[in-house]
Design an enzyme around this catalytic site. Structure first.
Site, PDB file in Angstrom:
ATOM      1  N   GLY A 262       4.336  -9.224 -15.390  1.00 28.97           N
ATOM      2  CA  GLY A 262       2.989  -9.586 -14.973  1.00 28.97           C
ATOM      3  C   GLY A 262       2.461  -8.572 -13.982  1.00 28.97           C
TER       4      GLY A 262
ATOM      5  CD  GLN B  56       1.016  -6.741  -8.596  1.00 28.78           C
ATOM      6  OE1 GLN B  56       0.755  -7.464  -9.549  1.00 28.78           O
ATOM      7  NE2 GLN B  56       2.240  -6.420  -8.235  1.00 28.78           N
TER       8      GLN B  56
ATOM      9  CB  CYS C 248       6.656  -8.807  -6.517  1.00 35.29           C
ATOM     10  SG  CYS C 248       4.920  -8.321  -6.457  1.00 35.29           S
ATOM     11  CG  LEU C 249       6.030  -4.822 -11.283  1.00 30.04           C
ATOM     12  CD1 LEU C 249       4.988  -4.498 -12.349  1.00 30.04           C
ATOM     13  CD2 LEU C 249       7.370  -4.187 -11.594  1.00 30.04           C
TER      14      LEU C 249
ATOM     15  CG  HIS D 179       4.369 -13.736  -8.807  1.00 31.23           C
ATOM     16  ND1 HIS D 179       5.472 -13.599  -7.998  1.00 31.23           N
ATOM     17  CD2 HIS D 179       3.835 -12.491  -8.924  1.00 31.23           C
ATOM     18  CE1 HIS D 179       5.585 -12.324  -7.641  1.00 31.23           C
ATOM     19  NE2 HIS D 179       4.606 -11.635  -8.197  1.00 31.23           N
ATOM     20  CD  GLU D 180       1.545 -11.100 -11.642  1.00 28.16           C
ATOM     21  OE1 GLU D 180       0.759 -10.386 -10.992  1.00 28.16           O
ATOM     22  OE2 GLU D 180       2.763 -10.840 -11.729  1.00 28.16           O
TER      23      GLU D 180
ATOM     24  CG  HIS E  48      -0.274 -10.270  -6.732  1.00 23.34           C
ATOM     25  ND1 HIS E  48       0.182  -9.510  -5.678  1.00 23.34           N
ATOM     26  CD2 HIS E  48       0.787 -10.432  -7.557  1.00 23.34           C
ATOM     27  CE1 HIS E  48       1.457  -9.224  -5.859  1.00 23.34           C
ATOM     28  NE2 HIS E  48       1.856  -9.785  -6.989  1.00 23.34           N
TER      29      HIS E  48
END
Length: 173
Positions: free
Chosen positions: A50, A55, A98-99, A140-141, A144
């Site tokens: 995701g 991001q 997480c990225l 989660h996304e 952000h």
């Protein structure tokens, strides 16, 4: 399509962008679809499951996701202006990563089921229920989009430890 740089917590300028609340998208256009294609390519390259537009430095309410497992056919999903309409009282813990917080994983407790509304790649409105990994990932996304990282759900000590670990890893690389 192009691979974009993913912002990370070890960089103060990146962190300032990651903490921004994303703005709604007015319409799903060809330019937005091009951005979503770039996001998907970036996410696959990372690799991740995701990615929110913020991001990659675009603080708009857009998410891409693909929960297909290794060996399965890719199943990309696109979420424009997603919103949670309802969430279950029942929660589940899941070890998240997480990225933007590379190589750090920790348990986060979230509602186990949510109902969401969003626009898809074509701009059509979709309402659907999410549970399991889909529910975890979409929440989660969507965090952000509100300037919240998964480590913000942790104690201050664990959050600081995560950021320190990412900084050390970057210096070592």
């Amino acid at each position: 399509m192009a691979i974009r740089r993913i912002l990370t917590v070890d960089n103060a300028a990146d962190m300032a962008v990651l903490k921004k609340i994303s703005t709604p998208v007015e319409a799903v256009t060809d330019d937005l679809r091009h951005l979503m294609d770039d996001m998907l390519e970036t996410m696959y390259d990372a690799p991740g499951i995701g990615l929110a537009a913020v991001q990659i430095g675009e603080p708009i309410r857009v998410i891409v996701m693909d929960l297909a497992r290794d060996g399965e056919e890719p199943a990309p999903r696109y979420f424009v202006n997603p919103e949670i309409l309802s969430a279950s009282e029942e929660t589940q813990g899941y070890e998240e990563g997480c990225l933007s917080v590379p190589d750090y994983y920790d348990d986060v407790e979230r509602p186990s089921k949510v109902t969401l509304r969003y626009q898809d790649y074509k701009g059509e409105t979709v309402v659907e229920e999410a549970e399991g990994m889909f529910a975890v990932c979409i929440q989660h996304e969507m965090d952000h989009l509100e300037g919240v990282l998964f480590i913000d759900h942790l104690s201050r000590l664990r959050r600081d430890r995560a950021i320190t670990k990412v900084k050390k890893a970057r210096r070592a690389a």
